[in-house]
Design a protein around this motif. Structure first.
Motif, short mmCIF file in Angstrom:
data_model
loop_
_atom_site.label_atom_id
_atom_site.label_comp_id
_atom_site.label_asym_id
_atom_site.label_seq_id
_atom_site.Cartn_x
_atom_site.Cartn_y
_atom_site.Cartn_z
N VAL B 399 -9.51 -32.54 23.30
CA VAL B 399 -10.26 -31.52 24.04
C VAL B 399 -10.99 -32.14 25.24
O VAL B 399 -11.79 -33.06 25.08
CB VAL B 399 -11.25 -30.79 23.11
N GLU B 400 -10.69 -31.60 26.39
CA GLU B 400 -11.32 -32.09 27.62
C GLU B 400 -12.61 -31.30 27.90
O GLU B 400 -13.62 -31.86 28.28
CB GLU B 400 -10.33 -31.88 28.78
N ALA B 401 -12.53 -29.99 27.70
CA ALA B 401 -13.68 -29.12 27.96
C ALA B 401 -13.54 -27.88 27.09
O ALA B 401 -12.43 -27.50 26.73
CB ALA B 401 -13.74 -28.75 29.43
N ALA B 402 -14.68 -27.28 26.77
CA ALA B 402 -14.62 -26.09 25.91
C ALA B 402 -15.75 -25.14 26.26
O ALA B 402 -16.84 -25.58 26.65
CB ALA B 402 -14.71 -26.49 24.44
N CYS B 403 -15.47 -23.86 26.13
CA CYS B 403 -16.51 -22.86 26.34
C CYS B 403 -16.39 -21.82 25.22
O CYS B 403 -15.33 -21.20 25.05
CB CYS B 403 -16.34 -22.21 27.70
N VAL B 404 -17.46 -21.68 24.46
CA VAL B 404 -17.46 -20.76 23.32
C VAL B 404 -18.28 -19.53 23.70
O VAL B 404 -19.41 -19.66 24.18
CB VAL B 404 -18.03 -21.45 22.08
N VAL B 405 -17.70 -18.37 23.52
CA VAL B 405 -18.41 -17.13 23.85
C VAL B 405 -18.23 -16.11 22.73
O VAL B 405 -17.43 -16.32 21.81
CB VAL B 405 -17.88 -16.52 25.18
N GLY B 406 -19.01 -15.03 22.82
CA GLY B 406 -18.87 -13.95 21.84
C GLY B 406 -18.13 -12.78 22.48
O GLY B 406 -18.36 -12.48 23.64
N VAL B 407 -17.24 -12.16 21.72
CA VAL B 407 -16.63 -10.92 22.20
C VAL B 407 -16.98 -9.82 21.22
O VAL B 407 -17.26 -10.08 20.04
CB VAL B 407 -15.09 -11.04 22.35
N GLU B 408 -17.01 -8.61 21.73
CA GLU B 408 -17.41 -7.49 20.87
C GLU B 408 -16.49 -7.34 19.68
O GLU B 408 -15.27 -7.53 19.79
CB GLU B 408 -17.42 -6.20 21.68
N ARG B 415 -17.82 -11.62 17.81
CA ARG B 415 -16.90 -12.54 17.19
C ARG B 415 -16.88 -13.81 18.05
O ARG B 415 -16.93 -13.74 19.28
CB ARG B 415 -15.50 -11.89 17.19
N VAL B 416 -16.83 -14.97 17.40
CA VAL B 416 -16.83 -16.24 18.13
C VAL B 416 -15.42 -16.57 18.60
O VAL B 416 -14.49 -16.58 17.78
CB VAL B 416 -17.36 -17.38 17.23
N VAL B 417 -15.26 -16.83 19.91
CA VAL B 417 -13.96 -17.27 20.42
C VAL B 417 -14.18 -18.45 21.36
O VAL B 417 -15.30 -18.68 21.81
CB VAL B 417 -13.21 -16.14 21.18
N ALA B 418 -13.11 -19.21 21.60
CA ALA B 418 -13.26 -20.42 22.42
C ALA B 418 -12.17 -20.52 23.47
O ALA B 418 -11.01 -20.21 23.21
CB ALA B 418 -13.25 -21.66 21.53
N LEU B 419 -12.57 -20.96 24.67
CA LEU B 419 -11.62 -21.35 25.71
C LEU B 419 -11.60 -22.87 25.72
O LEU B 419 -12.66 -23.50 25.79
CB LEU B 419 -12.08 -20.85 27.07
N VAL B 420 -10.42 -23.44 25.63
CA VAL B 420 -10.32 -24.90 25.55
C VAL B 420 -9.41 -25.42 26.63
O VAL B 420 -8.31 -24.91 26.83
CB VAL B 420 -9.82 -25.34 24.14
N GLN B 421 -9.91 -26.46 27.30
CA GLN B 421 -9.08 -27.17 28.28
C GLN B 421 -8.66 -28.48 27.64
O GLN B 421 -9.51 -29.27 27.24
CB GLN B 421 -9.92 -27.40 29.54
N ARG B 422 -7.33 -28.67 27.47
CA ARG B 422 -6.86 -29.87 26.79
C ARG B 422 -6.94 -31.10 27.69
O ARG B 422 -6.82 -30.98 28.92
CB ARG B 422 -5.43 -29.66 26.30
N ALA B 423 -7.12 -32.26 27.09
CA ALA B 423 -7.10 -33.51 27.83
C ALA B 423 -5.70 -33.71 28.40
O ALA B 423 -4.73 -33.20 27.84
CB ALA B 423 -7.48 -34.68 26.92
N PRO B 424 -5.58 -34.42 29.53
CA PRO B 424 -4.25 -34.61 30.13
C PRO B 424 -3.26 -35.19 29.12
O PRO B 424 -3.59 -36.15 28.40
CB PRO B 424 -4.51 -35.60 31.27
N HIS B 425 -2.10 -34.60 29.05
CA HIS B 425 -1.00 -35.06 28.17
C HIS B 425 -1.29 -34.88 26.69
O HIS B 425 -0.49 -35.32 25.86
CB HIS B 425 -0.63 -36.54 28.44
#
Lengths: 482, 482
Positions: B399-408, B415-425
């Motif tokens: 995991v390179e970067a992550a952002c966790v937010v709530g959606v209705e 509900r907890v959901v996450a956007l994840v940016q993977r590390a290169p390769h």
């Protein structure tokens, strides 16, 4: 600051900022009832008491001018000072009533122990930076007294620049055992009020009392002169101070190298400072880390303060060369009260303060103070720095304290002589010390005479009184017909 | 400060304080010729250029009110802000001419590239502390714009208290690569002028350019947000920064623990700060030593700033308990311009600023910020702090970067959901990360959905844009019919 935070600890009691403000306000109203108005000079002839702290703030609230007076001066000396500034009112208490009574013809007296009830007055807490806040007499005890005019701007800038160098931390408390009538003590009162931190006020310096208070009242900062630091180390058996003491601000006189080494060995966090009344206290200060890196240097000038090492024409000398220290910036006084001549000698048209002190900058931009110029001995065309000779004497184990001065000499202009206080039970002869000096110093720097004394004369602020030592030595020379 | 000292380094050129002052004066006279008077609002729609620095000081000289505008906003967003504050004049240059043109119906435009000759004007450099200096729009990019009213007193106190915490040293230079229209960048300009130290101004953050500049221009201080620090470490191969860099002021968003560990391992002298527009920038800051002692804490509140950890009734909670951070002191804004309702929500009658952020004090009096309250996820009656979940995700090597937010969510509220940016390769499946979360987190905190993205959305100041992430996630949920 928060009104409910602690502002003052003294005489076993404590005051919050709200209480301090109320006491100052009450006293301001007393002063107003006494006829004091904005711009009037108010003399403070008080020991280090809570009332003195209240008075400092009360005078400020009225927009009047504080004139702190040295309680250790003779009546004749005080009279000279009081006449110079024409006081609207002289504030004293029971401990200074006798001196005050003798000054009654010069200024109306306000006795704090029997003062009248306060009356409503026009108070202000928002002075401009040009407001003349204080007239502080410089510590010289002979000659015409000179009162440095310090503005509110001088004090505020001094407090800010000092805080930038030393830091202002959440749990800071400043132990104050310097006299309030010297700029070093007064500046602590103003800094503490501006930072919103408490003062732990001591009536006088007593090593045992200071050690007990450091442990009990948890001061993090303390201002000392070298003599006090030495006594503190003695009383504490060279053990480290409590861990919460983060800084010992050491100023007022050149610190002997052996004392500094001893303090560093005891892990005392010494911050070495060079300051003077005419610059509202600190000019340059080395933090404890900087002192460990370059023991003896007073570090970089404070932010907003400029120092020039000047030659006889006022031009800056090269790095490493010794010259007179000139100071410029928002901390420099406006001049000497009612003394245009002295002001013109001290301040150049460009606003530089000629300090009369000698020093140099090293390659790293650190300032080293060599000597007060007025203490410089001129012998046979050579400059002798008393501090250098004293440093050698102090390295001898039998020497407790030393003061080197010049006495008039028909042949050499001045002759180097030394007053030496021997360590307890130490047995040493004059010849031994003279041989020791010859080992370590050029011939022209060696004292021609060494006299043993029980104690060196000290000024009110605990510095070695060089003028008194010089007078004593001169008298001795006359008596000996030498 | 000395007029001949360096004040600004930018675009390969340098200005002394005298030159900076002259440029500001010239621009003030242009503004005056344009009709700007004391109290008028002047919009600044400029990138990080020397002209923007001149403008900040010029508006001050006129006693007018600076309104910095985010050059990355859409015309519609800018229009909403400009309408809100009724500008007397909008200053732009060639790079922002298009946006400005679209705003012309709302405010008279002053184009710096073609501005008229200056005319004599009534300038002043001694504003009172109550003088309204700036209207700064808070970074939120949706909803009604709110402009925090910051006085000259707010800025001066902020600069002084920051200097007390961080020190102000003789050779300090501040590298400024934050946008000038955010309080973090603006505060550096004002601090530098008050301290008398130079700014090294960068048009934008570029890791290679910043590294080259640190070596060349010898900055000792630099302000960054976490994303910038990460890029700097990447570009520098985790090597230490040049030795003269004494402090990296890191703020603007909660710093992920792995990033902080990485910076400490690279011996980067990080000072962690918690601040907000409504308090003129820093509220609490941990020095590099304090960060090493307690990584993640933002240290003690600055001197003169008070922080209360408040419960729902506004009462202080016990040490260690989490509550809303309330801030009080001379750095707190006067309110929101023309928005009595928002002001009443933000400021209590006693002068406390409700920050909406959550945190706690530890036993040593250090502050820990847990989460922006507005980012808090409420799921099934439980509080989920996104930062906690993100910290776990970031510990996974893929995991390179992550952002966790709530959606209705109809059932759970959010509900907890996450956007994840993977590390290169990096090759990793959603299931693996979900399992990793279950290992380290209570079930209710684990993301119900994880989506891989090429890059997280960022705000103009380089922070992760949580609102954008949340909008994206909500849309995704709709599309997936989940």
């Amino acid at each position: 600051m928060n009104a409910q935070e602690l502002a003052l600890i003294a005489e076993g009691k404590a005051w919050t900022f709200a209480a301090l403000r109320a006491e100052a306000r009450r006293l301001a109203q007393q002063l107003a009832a006494f006829g004091v108005r904005a711009g009037d000079r108010v003399g403070m002839l008080l020991p280090n008491t809570p009332q003195a702290v209240f008075l400092i703030h009360a005078v400020h609230q009225l927009g009047a001018v504080l004139v702190p007076l040295n309680v250790r001066l003779t009546v004749a000396e005080l009279k000279q000072q009081v006449r110079r500034v024409a006081l609207r009112c002289l504030v004293h208490d029971a401990t200074t009533a006798l001196q005050a009574a003798a000054l009654a013809p010069e200024a109306p007296l306000l006795d704090l122990s029997t003062a009248d009830a306060p009356r409503p007055a026009d108070l202000s807490d928002l002075p401009t930076s040009a407001y003349l806040h204080t007239l502080v007499f410089t510590s010289g005890t002979t000659g015409t007294p000179k009162a440095a005019m310090l503005t509110w701007g001088n004090h505020v800038w001094s407090a800010i620049a000092s805080g930038w160098r030393l830091g202002v931390q959440r749990d800071d408390r400043w132990l104050l055992c310097l006299p309030l009538y010297h700029v070093g003590g007064l500046a602590v009162v103003l800094r503490a009020a501006l930072y919103g931190i408490p003062i732990v006020l001591h009536a006088r310096f007593d090593a045992e009392a200071v050690l007990a208070s450091l442990a009990r009242d948890r001061a993090t900062l303390i201002s000392l002169v070298p003599t006090m630091l030495k006594r503190l180390l003695d009383a504490n058996g060279d053990r480290p101070l409590p861990e919460h003491v983060r800084l010992v601000l050491l100023g007022g006189a050149a610190t002997p190298a052996p004392l500094l080494e001893r303090a560093l060995a005891a892990r005392v966090p010494v911050a070495l400072t060079y300051g003077l009344t005419e610059a509202a206290s600190q000019v340059a200060t080395a933090t404890p880390e900087q002192v460990r890196a370059a023991p003896g240097s007073v570090g970089h000038p404070l932010r907003s303060v400029r120092v020039r090492v000047a030659d006889e024409h006022g031009e800056a000398v090269p790095t490493g060369a010794i010259g007179e220290l000139w100071v410029r910036g928002p901390v420099v006084m406006r001049g000497y009260w009612g003394d245009a001549e002295a002001t013109a000698r001290a301040l150049t048209p460009q606003g530089w303060l000629r300090t009369g002190d000698l020093g140099y900058f090293d390659e790293a931009g650190r300032l080293w103070v060599v000597q007060r110029r007025t203490d410089l001995i001129l012998s046979g065309g050579e400059n002798v720095y008393p501090a250098e000779v004293e440093a050698v004497l102090l390295r001898h184990p039998a020497v407790e304290a030393a003061c080197v001065v010049g006495v008039e000499d028909a042949e050499w202009g001045q002759r180097v002589v030394a007053l030496v206080q021997r360590a307890p039970h130490a047995q040493v002869e004059v010849g031994v010390l003279q041989a020791f000096c010859r080992e370590h110093l050029a011939g022209y720097k060696c004292p021609r005479a060494i006299w043993f004394v029980d104690a060196l004369p000290l000024t009110a602020s605990g510095k070695v009184d060089r003028k008194a030592a010089q007078a004593w030595a001169a008298q001795r020379v006359v008596e000996q017909g030498a």
